[in-house]
Design an enzyme around this catalytic site. Structure first.
Site, mmCIF file in Angstrom:
data_model
loop_
_atom_site.group_PDB
_atom_site.id
_atom_site.type_symbol
_atom_site.label_atom_id
_atom_site.label_comp_id
_atom_site.label_asym_id
_atom_site.label_seq_id
_atom_site.Cartn_x
_atom_site.Cartn_y
_atom_site.Cartn_z
ATOM 1 N N ASP A 61 -2.943 30.064 -0.922
ATOM 2 C CA ASP A 61 -3.889 29.218 -1.639
ATOM 3 C C ASP A 61 -5.202 29.997 -1.736
ATOM 4 O O ASP A 61 -5.862 30.249 -0.721
ATOM 5 C CB ASP A 61 -4.092 27.905 -0.878
ATOM 6 C CG ASP A 61 -5.044 26.965 -1.614
ATOM 7 O OD1 ASP A 61 -5.765 27.426 -2.533
ATOM 8 O OD2 ASP A 61 -5.060 25.769 -1.273
ATOM 9 N N TYR A 150 -15.545 24.366 -16.237
ATOM 10 C CA TYR A 150 -14.622 25.490 -16.503
ATOM 11 C C TYR A 150 -15.361 26.589 -17.274
ATOM 12 O O TYR A 150 -15.246 27.773 -16.940
ATOM 13 C CB TYR A 150 -13.433 24.952 -17.297
ATOM 14 C CG TYR A 150 -12.373 25.964 -17.681
ATOM 15 C CD1 TYR A 150 -11.538 26.542 -16.716
ATOM 16 C CD2 TYR A 150 -12.170 26.312 -19.015
ATOM 17 C CE1 TYR A 150 -10.541 27.443 -17.083
ATOM 18 C CE2 TYR A 150 -11.172 27.208 -19.388
ATOM 19 C CZ TYR A 150 -10.359 27.772 -18.418
ATOM 20 O OH TYR A 150 -9.373 28.668 -18.786
ATOM 21 N N ALA A 152 -18.568 27.179 -17.308
ATOM 22 C CA ALA A 152 -19.561 27.803 -16.422
ATOM 23 C C ALA A 152 -18.883 28.768 -15.447
ATOM 24 O O ALA A 152 -19.392 29.868 -15.190
ATOM 25 C CB ALA A 152 -20.320 26.726 -15.648
ATOM 26 N N ALA A 153 -17.731 28.353 -14.913
ATOM 27 C CA ALA A 153 -17.019 29.228 -13.966
ATOM 28 C C ALA A 153 -16.588 30.514 -14.663
ATOM 29 O O ALA A 153 -16.737 31.618 -14.121
ATOM 30 C CB ALA A 153 -15.800 28.496 -13.398
ATOM 31 N N LYS A 154 -16.038 30.384 -15.865
ATOM 32 C CA LYS A 154 -15.543 31.572 -16.574
ATOM 33 C C LYS A 154 -16.708 32.460 -17.036
ATOM 34 O O LYS A 154 -16.597 33.693 -16.984
ATOM 35 C CB LYS A 154 -14.668 31.160 -17.760
ATOM 36 C CG LYS A 154 -13.359 30.493 -17.355
ATOM 37 C CD LYS A 154 -12.465 31.431 -16.555
ATOM 38 C CE LYS A 154 -11.056 30.881 -16.365
ATOM 39 N NZ LYS A 154 -10.188 31.787 -15.589
HETATM 40 N N1 LIG Z 1 -3.608 29.029 -21.077
HETATM 41 C C1 LIG Z 1 -4.741 29.222 -21.730
HETATM 42 O O1 LIG Z 1 -4.983 28.664 -22.802
HETATM 43 C C2 LIG Z 1 -5.759 30.169 -21.162
HETATM 44 C C3 LIG Z 1 -6.734 30.685 -22.032
HETATM 45 C C4 LIG Z 1 -7.710 31.533 -21.505
HETATM 46 C C5 LIG Z 1 -7.684 31.856 -20.161
HETATM 47 N N2 LIG Z 1 -6.730 31.328 -19.351
HETATM 48 C C6 LIG Z 1 -6.785 31.665 -17.938
HETATM 49 O O2 LIG Z 1 -5.590 32.340 -17.596
HETATM 50 C C7 LIG Z 1 -5.327 32.146 -16.210
HETATM 51 C C8 LIG Z 1 -3.874 31.717 -16.063
HETATM 52 O O3 LIG Z 1 -3.715 30.456 -16.689
HETATM 53 P P1 LIG Z 1 -2.303 29.940 -17.191
HETATM 54 O O4 LIG Z 1 -2.494 29.479 -18.575
HETATM 55 O O5 LIG Z 1 -1.235 30.925 -16.875
HETATM 56 O O6 LIG Z 1 -2.142 28.655 -16.275
HETATM 57 P P2 LIG Z 1 -0.900 28.171 -15.396
HETATM 58 O O7 LIG Z 1 0.374 28.404 -16.107
HETATM 59 O O8 LIG Z 1 -1.222 26.787 -14.952
HETATM 60 O O9 LIG Z 1 -0.954 29.153 -14.136
HETATM 61 C C9 LIG Z 1 -1.968 29.024 -13.178
HETATM 62 C C10 LIG Z 1 -1.645 29.904 -12.003
HETATM 63 O O10 LIG Z 1 -2.704 29.725 -11.026
HETATM 64 C C11 LIG Z 1 -2.083 29.453 -9.773
HETATM 65 N N3 LIG Z 1 -2.926 28.608 -8.944
HETATM 66 C C12 LIG Z 1 -3.435 27.389 -9.231
HETATM 67 N N4 LIG Z 1 -4.148 26.920 -8.188
HETATM 68 C C13 LIG Z 1 -4.067 27.877 -7.214
HETATM 69 C C14 LIG Z 1 -4.575 27.994 -5.908
HETATM 70 N N5 LIG Z 1 -5.355 27.043 -5.365
HETATM 71 N N6 LIG Z 1 -4.277 29.100 -5.180
HETATM 72 C C15 LIG Z 1 -3.496 30.080 -5.711
HETATM 73 N N7 LIG Z 1 -2.987 30.035 -6.957
HETATM 74 C C16 LIG Z 1 -3.272 28.945 -7.695
HETATM 75 C C17 LIG Z 1 -0.782 28.751 -10.100
HETATM 76 O O11 LIG Z 1 0.068 28.866 -8.982
HETATM 77 P P3 LIG Z 1 1.253 27.773 -8.695
HETATM 78 O O12 LIG Z 1 1.807 27.405 -10.036
HETATM 79 O O13 LIG Z 1 2.188 28.554 -7.837
HETATM 80 O O14 LIG Z 1 0.594 26.628 -8.019
HETATM 81 C C18 LIG Z 1 -0.330 29.567 -11.305
HETATM 82 O O15 LIG Z 1 0.295 30.743 -10.878
HETATM 83 C C19 LIG Z 1 -6.345 31.104 -15.721
HETATM 84 O O16 LIG Z 1 -7.418 31.759 -15.084
HETATM 85 C C20 LIG Z 1 -6.838 30.472 -17.011
HETATM 86 O O17 LIG Z 1 -8.140 29.974 -16.886
HETATM 87 C C21 LIG Z 1 -5.759 30.513 -19.823
#
Ligand SMILES: NC(=O)c1ccc[n+]([C@@H]2O[C@H](COP(=O)([O-])OP(=O)(O)OC[C@H]3O[C@@H](n4cnc5c(N)ncnc54)[C@H](OP(=O)(O)O)[C@@H]3O)[C@@H](O)[C@H]2O)c1
Length: 236
Positions: A61, A150, A152-154
């Site tokens: 985590d 979100y 602000a964090a990014k």
């Molecule tokens: N999808 C979009 O539209 C988009 C666009 C721009 C940027 N992003 C960024 O891309 C990144 C990946 O997003 P995604 O779309 O792939 O989302 P996702 O499919 O929900 O994947 C999120 C990942 O983060 C992990 N995670 C969540 N909480 C956690 C914690 N407390 N400790 C450790 N791992 C944790 C999850 O692990 P588990 O599943 O094992 O819990 C999963 O591997 C994020 O930073 C997101 O902000 C996404």
């Protein structure tokens, strides 16, 4: 050009919709990968799929203070690391009036504090020529109402990455800040709070992963949202 054929890359968020395709793409270009996520079942399923490309898996985590450093230690102990890709993250929706403390803590901890802690840990183990990739988001460039925490964090992460990249130039360690537009990973369907507004069709996760790995091999130093304009949308 960076040859990833002999690289060992730690992928955080490997159980996610972007992290999985990134790990697959890295394995496809010959890299060895260490996979990290929270869900042990999905982590082991991906490891089984990628077979001998996988060095080890680490469940953690990342919101815990020692989370990021413990993952880096486990990966580096298994084999010397060449690079790290952080694709872990959460999103929250809703107005600032609706933003409660638990949501604020979770978003800032995972999307901003954990990547900073990760960078500190990574600096202790990366060699010259190594890399740290942080997946930020388009909202770092264009903050969105209803996604203020979100955004602000990014934005904070992207600013941190820019400063760190300059600090690390002399050590020849590359920091790549990646700011993808909306991508069809399902992230928006599992927010830690609120409900997503109607979003336009997002990019295909494989196309985003492919573009990210190409940026690594082509020695690119920044990957803004505009770099994804050619990435194909998911067919609707
Ligand atoms: N999808 C979009 O539209 C988009 C666009 C721009 C940027 N992003 C960024 O891309 C990144 C990946 O997003 P995604 O779309 O792939 O989302 P996702 O499919 O929900 O994947 C999120 C990942 O983060 C992990 N995670 C969540 N909480 C956690 C914690 N407390 N400790 C450790 N791992 C944790 C999850 O692990 P588990 O599943 O094992 O819990 C999963 O591997 C994020 O930073 C997101 O902000 C996404």
């Amino acid at each position: 050009m960076t040859d990833l054929g002999s690289a060992h890359v730690l992928v955080l968020g490997a159980t996610g919709g972007l992290g999985g395709p990134i790990a697959r793409e890295l394995a496809a270009v010959g890299a060895k990968v260490t996979l990290s996520g929270r869900d042990p079942g999905r982590l082991e399923a991906l490891a089984a799929e990628l077979g001998t490309s996988v060095v080890t898996t680490v469940t953690a985590d990342l919101t815990r203070p020692d989370g990021p450093a413990s993952v880096v230690r486990a990966a580096a102990d298994a084999a010397p690391l060449t690079g790290v890709v952080n694709a872990a993250g959460v999103v929250a929706f809703g107005s600032v009036e609706q933003l409660d403390d638990d949501t604020l803590d979770e978003v800032l901890l995972l999307d901003l504090v954990a990547p900073i802690r990760l960078a500190r840990a990574v600096l202790e183990v990366l060699p010259e020529g190594g890399f740290l990739v942080q997946v930020s988001a388009v909202v770092a460039e264009k903050p969105m109402p209803g996604m203020a925490a979100y955004s602000a964090a990014k934005a904070g992460l992207t600013a941190f990455d820019a400063a760190l990249a300059t600090e690390l130039r002399r050590r020849r360690i590359r920091v790549l800040d990646v700011r993808p537009p909306h991508t069809e990973t399902g992230l928006a369907t599992r927010p830690v709070a609120g409900e997503a507004p109607k979003l336009p069709q997002g990019l295909a996760p494989d196309a985003v992963a492919d573009r990210l790995v190409r940026a690594l091999t082509d020695d690119e130093r920044d990957l803004p949202s505009s770099a994804f304009t050619g990435a194909r949308p998911t067919p609707s």
